[in-house]
Design a protein around this motif. Structure first.
Motif, PDB file in Angstrom:
ATOM      1  N   TYR A 181       0.838  -1.188  -0.073  1.00  0.00           N
ATOM      2  CA  TYR A 181      -0.174  -0.015   0.120  1.00  0.00           C
ATOM      3  C   TYR A 181       0.762   1.333   0.038  1.00  0.00           C
ATOM      4  O   TYR A 181       0.645   2.307  -0.629  1.00  0.00           O
ATOM      5  CB  TYR A 181      -1.050  -0.078   1.252  1.00  0.00           C
ATOM      6  CG  TYR A 181      -1.839   1.226   1.333  1.00  0.00           C
ATOM      7  CD1 TYR A 181      -2.681   1.603   0.318  1.00  0.00           C
ATOM      8  CD2 TYR A 181      -1.740   1.849   2.723  1.00  0.00           C
ATOM      9  CE1 TYR A 181      -3.510   2.674   0.551  1.00  0.00           C
ATOM     10  CE2 TYR A 181      -2.612   2.948   2.714  1.00  0.00           C
ATOM     11  CZ  TYR A 181      -3.489   3.310   1.984  1.00  0.00           C
ATOM     12  OH  TYR A 181      -4.331   4.463   1.735  1.00  0.00           O
ATOM     13  N   LEU A 185       1.292   3.941  -2.976  1.00  0.00           N
ATOM     14  CA  LEU A 185       0.739   5.467  -2.784  1.00  0.00           C
ATOM     15  C   LEU A 185       2.137   6.442  -3.178  1.00  0.00           C
ATOM     16  O   LEU A 185       1.891   7.491  -3.747  1.00  0.00           O
ATOM     17  CB  LEU A 185       0.461   5.601  -1.253  1.00  0.00           C
ATOM     18  CG  LEU A 185      -0.751   5.365  -0.555  1.00  0.00           C
ATOM     19  CD1 LEU A 185      -0.835   5.410   0.877  1.00  0.00           C
ATOM     20  CD2 LEU A 185      -2.050   6.065  -1.254  1.00  0.00           C
ATOM     21  N   TRP A 192      -3.566   4.796  -7.748  1.00  0.00           N
ATOM     22  CA  TRP A 192      -3.968   4.980  -6.409  1.00  0.00           C
ATOM     23  C   TRP A 192      -3.489   6.212  -5.606  1.00  0.00           C
ATOM     24  O   TRP A 192      -2.128   6.018  -5.442  1.00  0.00           O
ATOM     25  CB  TRP A 192      -4.011   3.676  -5.753  1.00  0.00           C
ATOM     26  CG  TRP A 192      -4.786   3.555  -4.303  1.00  0.00           C
ATOM     27  CD1 TRP A 192      -4.218   4.001  -3.276  1.00  0.00           C
ATOM     28  CD2 TRP A 192      -5.989   2.897  -3.924  1.00  0.00           C
ATOM     29  NE1 TRP A 192      -5.497   4.010  -2.233  1.00  0.00           N
ATOM     30  CE2 TRP A 192      -6.200   3.138  -2.642  1.00  0.00           C
ATOM     31  CE3 TRP A 192      -7.021   2.167  -4.894  1.00  0.00           C
ATOM     32  CZ2 TRP A 192      -7.614   2.853  -2.116  1.00  0.00           C
ATOM     33  CZ3 TRP A 192      -8.077   1.846  -4.112  1.00  0.00           C
ATOM     34  CH2 TRP A 192      -8.486   1.783  -2.940  1.00  0.00           C
ATOM     35  N   THR A 193      -4.348   6.893  -5.041  1.00  0.00           N
ATOM     36  CA  THR A 193      -3.631   8.082  -4.220  1.00  0.00           C
ATOM     37  C   THR A 193      -4.563   8.344  -3.058  1.00  0.00           C
ATOM     38  O   THR A 193      -4.096   9.025  -2.111  1.00  0.00           O
ATOM     39  CB  THR A 193      -3.866   9.240  -5.136  1.00  0.00           C
ATOM     40  OG1 THR A 193      -5.368   9.504  -5.625  1.00  0.00           O
ATOM     41  CG2 THR A 193      -3.161   9.494  -6.425  1.00  0.00           C
ATOM     42  N   HIS A 194      -5.449   7.415  -2.725  1.00  0.00           N
ATOM     43  CA  HIS A 194      -6.441   7.628  -1.537  1.00  0.00           C
ATOM     44  C   HIS A 194      -5.566   7.226  -0.437  1.00  0.00           C
ATOM     45  O   HIS A 194      -5.309   5.909  -0.270  1.00  0.00           O
ATOM     46  CB  HIS A 194      -7.693   7.145  -1.799  1.00  0.00           C
ATOM     47  CG  HIS A 194      -8.699   7.377  -0.292  1.00  0.00           C
ATOM     48  ND1 HIS A 194      -9.200   8.380  -0.177  1.00  0.00           N
ATOM     49  CD2 HIS A 194      -9.010   6.274   0.647  1.00  0.00           C
ATOM     50  CE1 HIS A 194      -9.778   8.314   1.089  1.00  0.00           C
ATOM     51  NE2 HIS A 194      -9.815   7.026   1.525  1.00  0.00           N
ATOM     52  N   LYS A 195      -5.476   7.932   0.718  1.00  0.00           N
ATOM     53  CA  LYS A 195      -4.655   7.433   1.814  1.00  0.00           C
ATOM     54  C   LYS A 195      -5.840   7.302   3.005  1.00  0.00           C
ATOM     55  O   LYS A 195      -6.700   8.003   3.390  1.00  0.00           O
ATOM     56  CB  LYS A 195      -3.756   8.743   2.372  1.00  0.00           C
ATOM     57  CG  LYS A 195      -2.809   8.954   1.693  1.00  0.00           C
ATOM     58  CD  LYS A 195      -1.840   9.935   2.317  1.00  0.00           C
ATOM     59  CE  LYS A 195      -0.379  10.365   1.253  1.00  0.00           C
ATOM     60  NZ  LYS A 195       0.328  11.273   1.931  1.00  0.00           N
ATOM     61  N   TRP A 196      -5.870   5.820   3.383  1.00  0.00           N
ATOM     62  CA  TRP A 196      -6.694   5.644   4.705  1.00  0.00           C
ATOM     63  C   TRP A 196      -5.825   5.892   5.937  1.00  0.00           C
ATOM     64  O   TRP A 196      -4.737   5.817   6.328  1.00  0.00           O
ATOM     65  CB  TRP A 196      -6.907   4.148   4.426  1.00  0.00           C
ATOM     66  CG  TRP A 196      -7.910   3.562   3.504  1.00  0.00           C
ATOM     67  CD1 TRP A 196      -9.046   4.273   3.002  1.00  0.00           C
ATOM     68  CD2 TRP A 196      -7.687   2.472   2.440  1.00  0.00           C
ATOM     69  NE1 TRP A 196      -9.688   3.476   2.038  1.00  0.00           N
ATOM     70  CE2 TRP A 196      -9.023   2.689   1.598  1.00  0.00           C
ATOM     71  CE3 TRP A 196      -6.650   1.499   2.277  1.00  0.00           C
ATOM     72  CZ2 TRP A 196      -9.260   1.557   0.760  1.00  0.00           C
ATOM     73  CZ3 TRP A 196      -6.922   0.699   1.324  1.00  0.00           C
ATOM     74  CH2 TRP A 196      -8.242   0.453   0.585  1.00  0.00           C
ATOM     75  N   THR A 197      -6.737   5.932   6.972  1.00  0.00           N
ATOM     76  CA  THR A 197      -6.123   5.637   8.411  1.00  0.00           C
ATOM     77  C   THR A 197      -5.838   4.179   8.714  1.00  0.00           C
ATOM     78  O   THR A 197      -6.145   3.272   7.599  1.00  0.00           O
ATOM     79  CB  THR A 197      -6.924   6.171   9.364  1.00  0.00           C
ATOM     80  OG1 THR A 197      -8.241   5.293   9.434  1.00  0.00           O
ATOM     81  CG2 THR A 197      -7.509   7.530   9.116  1.00  0.00           C
ATOM     82  N   GLU A 200      -8.974   2.192   8.984  1.00  0.00           N
ATOM     83  CA  GLU A 200      -9.564   2.152   7.709  1.00  0.00           C
ATOM     84  C   GLU A 200      -8.775   0.911   6.686  1.00  0.00           C
ATOM     85  O   GLU A 200      -9.423   0.063   6.084  1.00  0.00           O
ATOM     86  CB  GLU A 200      -9.661   3.262   6.789  1.00  0.00           C
ATOM     87  CG  GLU A 200     -10.755   4.377   7.630  1.00  0.00           C
ATOM     88  CD  GLU A 200     -10.574   5.527   6.915  1.00  0.00           C
ATOM     89  OE1 GLU A 200     -11.461   6.603   6.851  1.00  0.00           O
ATOM     90  OE2 GLU A 200      -9.375   5.889   6.174  1.00  0.00           O
ATOM     91  N   ASN A 206     -10.790  -3.818   2.399  1.00  0.00           N
ATOM     92  CA  ASN A 206      -9.516  -2.949   1.921  1.00  0.00           C
ATOM     93  C   ASN A 206      -8.216  -3.690   2.152  1.00  0.00           C
ATOM     94  O   ASN A 206      -7.523  -3.581   1.049  1.00  0.00           O
ATOM     95  CB  ASN A 206      -9.421  -1.565   3.129  1.00  0.00           C
ATOM     96  CG  ASN A 206     -10.581  -0.873   2.791  1.00  0.00           C
ATOM     97  OD1 ASN A 206     -11.344  -0.777   1.821  1.00  0.00           O
ATOM     98  ND2 ASN A 206     -10.891   0.144   4.055  1.00  0.00           N
TER      99      ASN A 206
END
Length: 240
Positions: A181, A185, A192-197, A200, A206
């Motif tokens: 992941y 990033l 893919w650019t979305h950052k999860w905590t 999450e 996920n």
């Protein structure tokens, strides 16, 4: 017009209770896993990773079917100490769902894992450690080392979700998923650019995307998007 199926049997057969096979709340995938497990001797040792190699659809598919069986009460996983004090998992397969399992009318069988299961008591404090605590905190620290979204401390939800993932995946698999992941990033070749905590990321739907078996570094390549045109990345503008 009816369709008659005639089965030609030989000596290589198994006798099993048909409850799971007739359970309409189970997928064919779960029924196949159930039939395979019931075909083994009573004293057969279950290794989940080894079980997953007995079909072509991989670990993620097997675990999805296996978790359906757990969610419906056909399978129970119990953690015990061996004579050397080491923890190990015991898998119990029930031909009929065990009686202490709370039945539900409309289970969501397509989810690889049920997030709201009671894996840790709500009364746990930071000083009360679970059996998986060494790996739980190691994964949390490794996450913070990646500098995606850093957390000062681990809360109860983070512990619970990590413990749940460790029930279905090996520690090294989850550690590699975090690294995958982070690499996706950071890489300009990935879309893919979305950052999860951390919490999450550790949700089953996920984290499964970034396990090695899901091939995230291939699936998230920009080049896989039809008609995608590569553009200069702003991180490298000052180099030219």
């Amino acid at each position: 017009m009816s369709n008659i199926i005639r089965v030609k049997k030989n000596n290589n057969f198994v006798v099993m209770n048909k409850t799971a096979l007739n359970d309409r709340s189970l997928s064919w995938k779960a029924k196949g896993v159930m039939a395979f497990m019931l075909s083994k001797p009573d004293d057969w040792t279950f290794y989940l990773d080894e079980l997953a190699t007995n079909a072509t659809d991989g670990k993620a598919s097997f675990r999805s079917g296996f978790n359906e069986l757990k969610d419906r009460g056909y399978v129970q996983r119990i953690k015990k100490r061996d004579e050397n004090g080491k923890f190990e998992w015991e898998t119990i397969v029930y031909e009929v769902p065990h009686t202490d399992f709370p039945q539900v009318d409309n289970p969501h069988v397509e989810k690889p894992h049920v997030e709201n299961r009671t894996l840790l008591s709500n009364e746990l404090t930071n000083n009360e450690l679970t059996n998986n605590d060494e790996h739980i905190y190691a994964l949390f620290e490794f996450w913070n080392e990646q500098k995606i979204i850093r957390h000062k401390r681990m809360n109860q939800k983070m512990k619970s979700s990590t413990n749940a993932r460790l029930e279905d995946n090996e520690f090294e698999e989850l550690k590699q998923a975090i690294k995958n992941y982070s690499d996706v990033l950071a890489g300009i070749e990935y879309y893919w650019t979305h950052k999860w905590t951390y919490e999450e990321f550790m949700k089953p739907n996920n984290v499964i995307r970034f396990l090695d078996e899901a091939e995230p570094k291939r699936n998230f390549l920009k080049s896989k998007i039809p008609g995608f045109q590569h553009e200069p990345d702003e991180r490298f503008e000052n180099l030219f």
